[in-house]
Design a protein around this motif. Structure first.
Motif, PDB file in Angstrom:
ATOM      1  N   PRO A  58      15.915  75.326  93.866  1.00 33.65           N
ATOM      2  CA  PRO A  58      15.405  73.946  93.871  1.00 33.65           C
ATOM      3  C   PRO A  58      14.851  73.559  95.230  1.00 33.65           C
ATOM      4  CG  PRO A  58      17.794  73.956  93.912  1.00 33.65           C
ATOM      5  CD  PRO A  58      17.372  75.381  93.814  1.00 33.65           C
ATOM      6  N   MET A  59      13.753  72.804  95.219  1.00 38.88           N
ATOM      7  CA  MET A  59      13.153  72.310  96.459  1.00 38.88           C
ATOM      8  C   MET A  59      12.811  70.835  96.245  1.00 38.88           C
ATOM      9  SD  MET A  59       9.639  73.643  98.185  1.00 38.88           S
ATOM     10  CE  MET A  59       9.869  74.717  99.541  1.00 38.88           C
ATOM     11  N   GLN A  60      13.015  70.031  97.286  1.00 38.96           N
ATOM     12  CA  GLN A  60      12.693  68.606  97.187  1.00 38.96           C
ATOM     13  C   GLN A  60      11.194  68.421  97.386  1.00 38.96           C
ATOM     14  OE1 GLN A  60      14.431  65.249  97.448  1.00 38.96           O
ATOM     15  NE2 GLN A  60      15.825  66.288  96.057  1.00 38.96           N
ATOM     16  N   ILE A  61      10.521  67.960  96.353  1.00 38.97           N
ATOM     17  CA  ILE A  61       9.088  67.668  96.476  1.00 38.97           C
ATOM     18  C   ILE A  61       8.875  66.227  96.037  1.00 38.97           C
ATOM     19  CG2 ILE A  61       6.767  68.279  95.697  1.00 38.97           C
ATOM     20  CD1 ILE A  61       7.754  71.127  95.277  1.00 38.97           C
ATOM     21  N   ARG A  62       8.436  65.400  96.997  1.00 36.30           N
ATOM     22  CA  ARG A  62       8.232  63.960  96.763  1.00 36.30           C
ATOM     23  C   ARG A  62       9.457  63.319  96.126  1.00 36.30           C
ATOM     24  NH1 ARG A  62       2.353  64.818  94.404  1.00 36.30           N
ATOM     25  NH2 ARG A  62       1.369  65.514  96.301  1.00 36.30           N
ATOM     26  N   GLY A  63      10.629  63.694  96.684  1.00 35.05           N
ATOM     27  CA  GLY A  63      11.873  63.070  96.241  1.00 35.05           C
ATOM     28  C   GLY A  63      12.424  63.602  94.932  1.00 35.05           C
ATOM     29  N   ARG A  64      11.793  64.642  94.410  1.00 38.89           N
ATOM     30  CA  ARG A  64      12.285  65.205  93.138  1.00 38.89           C
ATOM     31  C   ARG A  64      12.677  66.654  93.353  1.00 38.89           C
ATOM     32  NH1 ARG A  64       7.611  64.092  88.831  1.00 38.89           N
ATOM     33  NH2 ARG A  64       8.244  66.166  88.195  1.00 38.89           N
ATOM     34  N   ASP A  65      13.746  67.090  92.660  1.00 39.40           N
ATOM     35  CA  ASP A  65      14.128  68.507  92.701  1.00 39.40           C
ATOM     36  C   ASP A  65      13.201  69.292  91.780  1.00 39.40           C
ATOM     37  OD1 ASP A  65      16.107  68.585  94.529  1.00 39.40           O
ATOM     38  OD2 ASP A  65      17.770  68.496  93.115  1.00 39.40           O
ATOM     39  N   GLU A  66      12.495  70.251  92.352  1.00 39.76           N
ATOM     40  CA  GLU A  66      11.602  71.089  91.548  1.00 39.76           C
ATOM     41  C   GLU A  66      12.022  72.540  91.736  1.00 39.76           C
ATOM     42  OE1 GLU A  66       9.260  70.075  89.526  1.00 39.76           O
ATOM     43  OE2 GLU A  66       9.061  67.986  90.123  1.00 39.76           O
ATOM     44  N   ASP A  67      11.993  73.311  90.652  1.00 41.67           N
ATOM     45  CA  ASP A  67      12.320  74.728  90.754  1.00 41.67           C
ATOM     46  C   ASP A  67      11.116  75.481  91.309  1.00 41.67           C
ATOM     47  OD1 ASP A  67      14.898  74.537  89.784  1.00 41.67           O
ATOM     48  OD2 ASP A  67      14.232  74.604  87.700  1.00 41.67           O
ATOM     49  N   VAL A  68      11.332  76.092  92.458  1.00 41.16           N
ATOM     50  CA  VAL A  68      10.242  76.799  93.131  1.00 41.16           C
ATOM     51  C   VAL A  68      10.471  78.303  93.024  1.00 41.16           C
ATOM     52  CG1 VAL A  68       9.235  77.224  95.406  1.00 41.16           C
ATOM     53  CG2 VAL A  68       9.723  74.901  94.686  1.00 41.16           C
ATOM     54  N   LEU A  69       9.424  79.006  92.676  1.00 39.60           N
ATOM     55  CA  LEU A  69       9.524  80.466  92.489  1.00 39.60           C
ATOM     56  C   LEU A  69       9.935  81.159  93.785  1.00 39.60           C
ATOM     57  CD1 LEU A  69       8.848  82.916  90.548  1.00 39.60           C
ATOM     58  CD2 LEU A  69       6.654  82.999  91.728  1.00 39.60           C
ATOM     59  N   VAL A  70      10.912  82.040  93.668  1.00 35.72           N
ATOM     60  CA  VAL A  70      11.336  82.867  94.801  1.00 35.72           C
ATOM     61  C   VAL A  70      10.920  84.315  94.538  1.00 35.72           C
ATOM     62  CG1 VAL A  70      13.350  83.753  96.052  1.00 35.72           C
ATOM     63  CG2 VAL A  70      13.246  81.357  95.425  1.00 35.72           C
ATOM     64  N   GLU A  71      11.073  84.716  93.290  1.00 34.23           N
ATOM     65  CA  GLU A  71      10.809  86.102  92.925  1.00 34.23           C
ATOM     66  C   GLU A  71      10.598  86.175  91.418  1.00 34.23           C
ATOM     67  OE1 GLU A  71      14.031  88.422  94.441  1.00 34.23           O
ATOM     68  OE2 GLU A  71      13.063  90.312  93.966  1.00 34.23           O
ATOM     69  N   GLU A  72       9.851  87.169  90.969  1.00 32.29           N
ATOM     70  CA  GLU A  72       9.674  87.369  89.537  1.00 32.29           C
ATOM     71  C   GLU A  72       9.994  88.827  89.222  1.00 32.29           C
ATOM     72  OE1 GLU A  72       6.768  84.972  86.669  1.00 32.29           O
ATOM     73  OE2 GLU A  72       5.758  86.493  87.848  1.00 32.29           O
ATOM     74  N   SER A  73      10.773  89.039  88.166  1.00 29.68           N
ATOM     75  CA  SER A  73      11.169  90.411  87.828  1.00 29.68           C
ATOM     76  C   SER A  73      10.604  90.806  86.475  1.00 29.68           C
ATOM     77  CB  SER A  73      12.692  90.529  87.785  1.00 29.68           C
ATOM     78  OG  SER A  73      13.214  90.249  89.059  1.00 29.68           O
ATOM     79  N   GLY A  74      10.222  92.072  86.378  1.00 24.56           N
ATOM     80  CA  GLY A  74       9.644  92.591  85.141  1.00 24.56           C
ATOM     81  C   GLY A  74      10.456  93.748  84.589  1.00 24.56           C
ATOM     82  N   PRO A  75       9.915  94.439  83.580  1.00 25.34           N
ATOM     83  CA  PRO A  75      10.645  95.535  82.933  1.00 25.34           C
ATOM     84  C   PRO A  75      11.147  96.588  83.924  1.00 25.34           C
ATOM     85  CG  PRO A  75       8.706  94.974  81.671  1.00 25.34           C
ATOM     86  CD  PRO A  75       8.622  94.176  82.944  1.00 25.34           C
ATOM     87  N   GLY A  76      12.408  96.986  83.727  1.00 24.72           N
ATOM     88  CA  GLY A  76      13.007  98.015  84.582  1.00 24.72           C
ATOM     89  C   GLY A  76      13.735  97.449  85.787  1.00 24.72           C
ATOM     90  N   GLU A  77      13.531  96.147  86.060  1.00 26.23           N
ATOM     91  CA  GLU A  77      14.160  95.561  87.249  1.00 26.23           C
ATOM     92  C   GLU A  77      15.513  94.926  86.900  1.00 26.23           C
ATOM     93  OE1 GLU A  77      11.093  94.353  90.489  1.00 26.23           O
ATOM     94  OE2 GLU A  77      10.430  93.444  88.626  1.00 26.23           O
ATOM     95  N   THR A  78      16.388  94.943  87.896  1.00 20.29           N
ATOM     96  CA  THR A  78      17.754  94.440  87.715  1.00 20.29           C
ATOM     97  C   THR A  78      17.876  93.050  88.313  1.00 20.29           C
ATOM     98  OG1 THR A  78      18.526  96.696  87.939  1.00 20.29           O
ATOM     99  CG2 THR A  78      20.183  94.988  88.200  1.00 20.29           C
ATOM    100  N   ILE A  79      18.522  92.150  87.622  1.00 14.64           N
ATOM    101  CA  ILE A  79      18.772  90.815  88.181  1.00 14.64           C
ATOM    102  C   ILE A  79      20.229  90.436  87.949  1.00 14.64           C
ATOM    103  CG2 ILE A  79      16.417  89.889  88.034  1.00 14.64           C
ATOM    104  CD1 ILE A  79      17.188  88.619  85.404  1.00 14.64           C
ATOM    105  N   GLY A  80      20.671  89.506  88.744  1.00 15.44           N
ATOM    106  CA  GLY A  80      22.042  89.011  88.598  1.00 15.44           C
ATOM    107  C   GLY A  80      23.077  89.944  89.201  1.00 15.44           C
ATOM    108  N   TRP A  81      22.693  90.643  90.291  1.00 17.68           N
ATOM    109  CA  TRP A  81      23.679  91.556  90.894  1.00 17.68           C
ATOM    110  C   TRP A  81      24.814  90.806  91.590  1.00 17.68           C
ATOM    111  CZ3 TRP A  81      23.045  90.195  95.854  1.00 17.68           C
ATOM    112  CH2 TRP A  81      21.755  89.987  96.337  1.00 17.68           C
TER     113      TRP A  81
END
Lengths: 156, 107
Positions: A58-81
Protein backbone atom coordinates in the motif's frame (compact mmCIF):
# COMPACT_ATOMS: atom_id res chain seq x y z
CA UNK A 1 0.22 -30.59 -16.28
CA UNK A 2 3.02 -29.13 -14.17
CA UNK A 3 6.02 -27.16 -15.34
CA UNK A 4 9.11 -29.10 -14.24
CA UNK A 5 11.22 -25.95 -14.65
CA UNK A 6 9.74 -24.28 -11.55
CA UNK A 7 12.59 -22.58 -9.71
CA UNK A 8 11.59 -24.16 -6.39
CA UNK A 9 12.35 -27.64 -7.71
CA UNK A 10 15.79 -27.05 -9.20
CA UNK A 11 18.10 -29.98 -8.57
CA UNK A 12 15.38 -32.37 -7.38
CA UNK A 13 14.94 -35.87 -8.75
CA UNK A 14 11.65 -36.80 -10.41
CA UNK A 15 10.66 -38.75 -7.31
CA UNK A 16 11.42 -35.87 -4.91
CA UNK A 17 9.55 -33.53 -7.23
CA UNK A 18 6.47 -35.79 -7.31
CA UNK A 19 6.52 -36.25 -3.55
CA UNK A 20 6.41 -32.48 -3.02
CA UNK A 21 3.66 -32.09 -5.61
CA UNK A 22 1.60 -34.61 -3.67
CA UNK A 23 1.74 -32.33 -0.62
CA UNK A 24 0.08 -29.49 -2.49
CA UNK A 25 -3.26 -28.66 -4.02
CA UNK A 26 -4.15 -26.83 -7.19
CA UNK A 27 -5.94 -23.53 -6.74
CA UNK A 28 -7.80 -21.73 -9.52
CA UNK A 29 -7.97 -17.98 -8.97
CA UNK A 30 -10.54 -15.90 -10.83
CA UNK A 31 -9.41 -12.56 -12.22
CA UNK A 32 -9.14 -9.93 -9.47
CA UNK A 33 -9.09 -12.37 -6.56
CA UNK A 34 -6.74 -11.95 -3.61
CA UNK A 35 -4.39 -14.86 -2.92
CA UNK A 36 -3.09 -13.43 0.35
CA UNK A 37 -3.07 -10.14 2.23
CA UNK A 38 -0.21 -8.15 3.65
CA UNK A 39 0.44 -9.24 7.25
CA UNK A 40 -1.68 -12.40 7.06
CA UNK A 41 -0.28 -15.64 8.53
CA UNK A 42 1.77 -17.33 5.84
CA UNK A 43 0.29 -20.83 5.79
CA UNK A 44 1.19 -21.72 2.19
CA UNK A 45 4.03 -21.45 -0.25
CA UNK A 46 2.79 -21.04 -3.85
CA UNK A 47 4.13 -21.92 -7.26
CA UNK A 48 2.48 -20.13 -10.18
CA UNK A 49 1.39 -22.64 -12.81
CA UNK A 50 -0.55 -20.40 -15.18
CA UNK A 51 -1.46 -16.71 -15.36
CA UNK A 52 0.11 -13.92 -13.26
CA UNK A 53 0.27 -12.83 -9.64
CA UNK A 54 0.69 -9.15 -8.75
CA UNK A 55 2.60 -8.49 -5.54
CA UNK A 56 1.74 -5.09 -4.14
CA UNK A 57 2.28 -2.82 -1.15
CA UNK A 58 0.00 0.00 0.00
CA UNK A 59 1.10 3.55 -0.78
CA UNK A 60 -0.57 6.82 0.24
CA UNK A 61 -1.65 8.66 -2.90
CA UNK A 62 -3.66 11.86 -2.36
CA UNK A 63 -4.67 10.65 1.08
CA UNK A 64 -5.84 7.25 -0.10
CA UNK A 65 -4.21 3.84 0.34
CA UNK A 66 -3.52 2.43 -3.11
CA UNK A 67 -1.95 -0.93 -3.89
CA UNK A 68 1.23 -0.24 -5.81
CA UNK A 69 2.96 -2.92 -7.86
CA UNK A 70 6.22 -4.18 -6.39
CA UNK A 71 6.71 -7.30 -8.45
CA UNK A 72 4.81 -9.57 -10.83
CA UNK A 73 5.27 -13.33 -10.96
CA UNK A 74 4.49 -15.71 -13.79
CA UNK A 75 4.51 -19.46 -14.47
CA UNK A 76 7.29 -21.37 -12.72
CA UNK A 77 7.90 -18.65 -10.13
CA UNK A 78 7.53 -19.13 -6.38
CA UNK A 79 5.68 -16.70 -4.13
CA UNK A 80 4.86 -16.58 -0.47
CA UNK A 81 8.21 -17.87 0.79
CA UNK A 82 7.43 -16.06 4.05
CA UNK A 83 5.70 -19.37 4.89
CA UNK A 84 9.15 -20.89 5.49
CA UNK A 85 10.74 -17.88 7.21
CA UNK A 86 9.80 -16.69 10.72
CA UNK A 87 7.65 -14.83 11.70
CA UNK A 88 5.66 -16.51 8.89
CA UNK A 89 3.67 -13.42 7.86
CA UNK A 90 3.21 -12.32 4.27
CA UNK A 91 5.07 -9.07 3.61
CA UNK A 92 3.16 -8.24 0.41
CA UNK A 93 -0.36 -8.54 -0.92
CA UNK A 94 -0.88 -11.01 -3.80
CA UNK A 95 -3.69 -10.71 -6.33
CA UNK A 96 -4.43 -12.39 -9.64
CA UNK A 97 -4.95 -9.79 -12.40
CA UNK A 98 -6.24 -12.53 -14.72
CA UNK A 99 -7.43 -16.12 -14.36
CA UNK A 100 -4.54 -17.85 -12.67
CA UNK A 101 -3.67 -21.28 -11.35
CA UNK A 102 -1.25 -21.92 -8.51
CA UNK A 103 0.05 -24.91 -6.60
CA UNK A 104 -0.49 -24.28 -2.87
CA UNK A 105 2.00 -26.09 -0.63
CA UNK A 106 0.98 -26.07 3.07
CA UNK A 107 3.74 -24.93 5.41
CA UNK A 108 3.23 -27.64 8.01
CA UNK A 109 3.13 -30.42 5.42
CA UNK A 110 6.37 -29.11 3.91
CA UNK A 111 8.08 -28.91 7.30
CA UNK A 112 7.07 -32.45 8.20
CA UNK A 113 8.21 -33.71 4.81
CA UNK A 114 11.56 -31.90 5.08
CA UNK A 115 12.08 -33.33 8.58
CA UNK A 116 11.55 -36.84 7.19
CA UNK A 117 13.55 -36.13 3.99
CA UNK A 118 16.40 -33.79 4.95
CA UNK A 119 18.17 -34.05 1.56
CA UNK A 120 15.07 -32.81 -0.25
CA UNK A 121 14.56 -30.20 2.46
CA UNK A 122 18.11 -28.94 1.99
CA UNK A 123 17.69 -28.75 -1.79
CA UNK A 124 14.38 -26.84 -1.57
CA UNK A 125 15.76 -24.56 1.14
CA UNK A 126 18.75 -23.86 -1.10
CA UNK A 127 16.34 -22.91 -3.91
CA UNK A 128 14.35 -20.65 -1.59
CA UNK A 129 17.60 -19.01 -0.41
CA UNK A 130 18.53 -18.39 -4.05
CA UNK A 131 15.14 -16.73 -4.65
CA UNK A 132 15.49 -14.53 -1.58
CA UNK A 133 19.06 -13.60 -2.48
CA UNK A 134 18.01 -12.75 -6.01
CA UNK A 135 15.19 -10.56 -4.80
CA UNK A 136 17.48 -8.81 -2.32
CA UNK A 137 20.02 -8.02 -5.06
CA UNK A 138 17.26 -6.82 -7.37
CA UNK A 139 15.80 -4.48 -4.80
CA UNK A 140 19.24 -3.24 -3.75
CA UNK A 141 19.82 -2.21 -7.37
CA UNK A 142 16.36 -0.60 -7.62
CA UNK A 143 16.88 1.24 -4.35
CA UNK A 144 20.26 2.55 -5.45
CA UNK A 145 18.80 3.77 -8.74
CA UNK A 146 16.13 5.72 -6.84
CA UNK A 147 18.81 7.13 -4.48
CA UNK A 148 20.86 8.24 -7.47
CA UNK A 149 17.87 10.11 -8.89
CA UNK A 150 17.18 11.73 -5.53
CA UNK A 151 20.81 12.90 -5.29
CA UNK A 152 20.66 14.27 -8.84
CA UNK A 153 17.46 16.18 -8.02
CA UNK A 154 18.99 17.59 -4.81
CA UNK A 155 22.19 18.68 -6.53
CA UNK A 156 20.51 20.00 -9.68
CA UNK B 1 -3.67 107.85 -5.62
CA UNK B 2 -5.22 105.93 -8.49
CA UNK B 3 -1.92 104.26 -9.14
CA UNK B 4 -1.66 103.28 -5.48
CA UNK B 5 -5.16 101.73 -5.48
CA UNK B 6 -4.39 99.79 -8.66
CA UNK B 7 -1.23 98.39 -7.11
CA UNK B 8 -3.17 97.34 -3.98
CA UNK B 9 -5.85 95.60 -6.15
CA UNK B 10 -3.24 93.77 -8.18
CA UNK B 11 -1.49 92.72 -4.96
CA UNK B 12 -4.75 91.43 -3.46
CA UNK B 13 -5.57 89.55 -6.67
CA UNK B 14 -2.11 88.01 -6.68
CA UNK B 15 -2.53 87.04 -3.05
CA UNK B 16 -5.92 85.40 -3.79
CA UNK B 17 -4.48 83.43 -6.72
CA UNK B 18 -1.53 82.27 -4.58
CA UNK B 19 -3.87 81.23 -1.75
CA UNK B 20 -6.07 79.25 -4.18
CA UNK B 21 -3.03 77.53 -5.66
CA UNK B 22 -1.72 76.65 -2.19
CA UNK B 23 -5.10 75.25 -1.17
CA UNK B 24 -5.29 73.04 -4.24
CA UNK B 25 -1.75 71.77 -3.70
CA UNK B 26 -2.29 70.87 -0.03
CA UNK B 27 -5.59 69.09 -0.83
CA UNK B 28 -3.77 66.76 -3.36
CA UNK B 29 -1.11 65.95 -0.72
CA UNK B 30 -3.83 65.08 1.78
CA UNK B 31 -5.45 62.71 -0.74
CA UNK B 32 -2.07 61.05 -1.38
CA UNK B 33 -1.57 60.58 2.38
CA UNK B 34 -4.99 58.94 2.63
CA UNK B 35 -4.01 56.49 -0.09
CA UNK B 36 -0.59 55.70 1.45
CA UNK B 37 -1.64 53.13 4.15
CA UNK B 38 -2.94 50.84 1.40
CA UNK B 39 0.44 50.92 -0.31
CA UNK B 40 2.22 50.27 2.97
CA UNK B 41 0.00 47.22 3.57
CA UNK B 42 0.92 45.92 0.17
CA UNK B 43 4.58 46.52 0.91
CA UNK B 44 4.26 44.50 4.12
CA UNK B 45 2.85 41.53 2.25
CA UNK B 46 5.80 41.43 -0.13
CA UNK B 47 8.89 42.88 1.59
CA UNK B 48 11.15 44.60 -0.89
CA UNK B 49 14.40 42.84 0.06
CA UNK B 50 16.70 42.21 -2.81
CA UNK B 51 18.25 39.14 -1.20
CA UNK B 52 15.09 38.09 0.53
CA UNK B 53 15.37 34.74 2.32
CA UNK B 54 11.73 34.19 3.18
CA UNK B 55 10.22 34.19 -0.25
CA UNK B 56 6.70 32.92 -0.05
CA UNK B 57 5.84 31.41 -3.40
CA UNK B 58 2.09 31.20 -3.81
CA UNK B 59 1.02 27.60 -4.26
CA UNK B 60 0.44 26.94 -7.94
CA UNK B 61 -2.38 24.49 -8.61
CA UNK B 62 -0.67 21.36 -10.00
CA UNK B 63 -2.31 19.74 -12.96
CA UNK B 64 -4.08 16.77 -11.39
CA UNK B 65 -3.45 13.45 -13.08
CA UNK B 66 -6.29 11.00 -12.38
CA UNK B 67 -5.29 8.39 -9.79
CA UNK B 68 -5.86 5.55 -12.26
CA UNK B 69 -3.45 7.16 -14.72
CA UNK B 70 -0.92 7.75 -11.95
CA UNK B 71 -1.15 4.10 -10.83
CA UNK B 72 -0.54 2.98 -14.41
CA UNK B 73 2.50 5.24 -14.55
CA UNK B 74 3.79 3.73 -11.29
CA UNK B 75 3.18 0.22 -12.69
CA UNK B 76 5.12 1.07 -15.80
CA UNK B 77 7.90 2.68 -13.75
CA UNK B 78 8.24 -0.39 -11.49
CA UNK B 79 8.37 -2.76 -14.48
CA UNK B 80 11.02 -0.66 -16.20
CA UNK B 81 13.07 -0.33 -13.03
CA UNK B 82 12.75 -4.06 -12.43
CA UNK B 83 13.98 -4.77 -15.95
CA UNK B 84 16.86 -2.32 -15.55
CA UNK B 85 17.86 -3.93 -12.24
CA UNK B 86 17.67 -7.41 -13.85
CA UNK B 87 19.98 -6.23 -16.63
CA UNK B 88 22.41 -4.94 -14.03
CA UNK B 89 22.36 -8.26 -12.15
CA UNK B 90 23.12 -10.17 -15.35
CA UNK B 91 26.07 -7.92 -16.23
CA UNK B 92 26.97 -5.86 -13.14
CA UNK B 93 28.57 -2.64 -14.39
CA UNK B 94 28.24 0.96 -13.18
CA UNK B 95 26.81 1.99 -16.54
CA UNK B 96 24.03 -0.61 -16.35
CA UNK B 97 23.31 0.23 -12.72
CA UNK B 98 22.54 3.82 -13.72
CA UNK B 99 21.10 3.16 -17.16
CA UNK B 100 18.15 5.39 -18.11
CA UNK B 101 14.64 4.18 -18.77
CA UNK B 102 11.75 5.88 -20.54
CA UNK B 103 9.65 5.90 -17.36
CA UNK B 104 7.28 8.89 -17.31
CA UNK B 105 7.94 9.34 -13.60
CA UNK B 106 11.59 10.32 -14.02
CA UNK B 107 11.18 12.84 -16.85
Amino acid sequence: MFDQRAELFNGLSAQQHDEILDLGALMALPSGSVLFDLGARAEHLYVVLRGRIRLTLPMQIRGRDEDVLVEESGPGETIGWSALIPPCRYTLKATAPLETEVLALPREALRSYFAANPATGAAVTQNVATLIGRRLQLFQAMWLREMQRMVELRCA
Amino acid sequence: MEMFLMAVCISLFGLAVTAAAFGAATQREQMQEDALPERETAAKVVPAHFFAEDIVVPAQPMPKVPIEALLLQIDSHVRLEHAAAESFLQYPTTALLHSRTCSPLVH
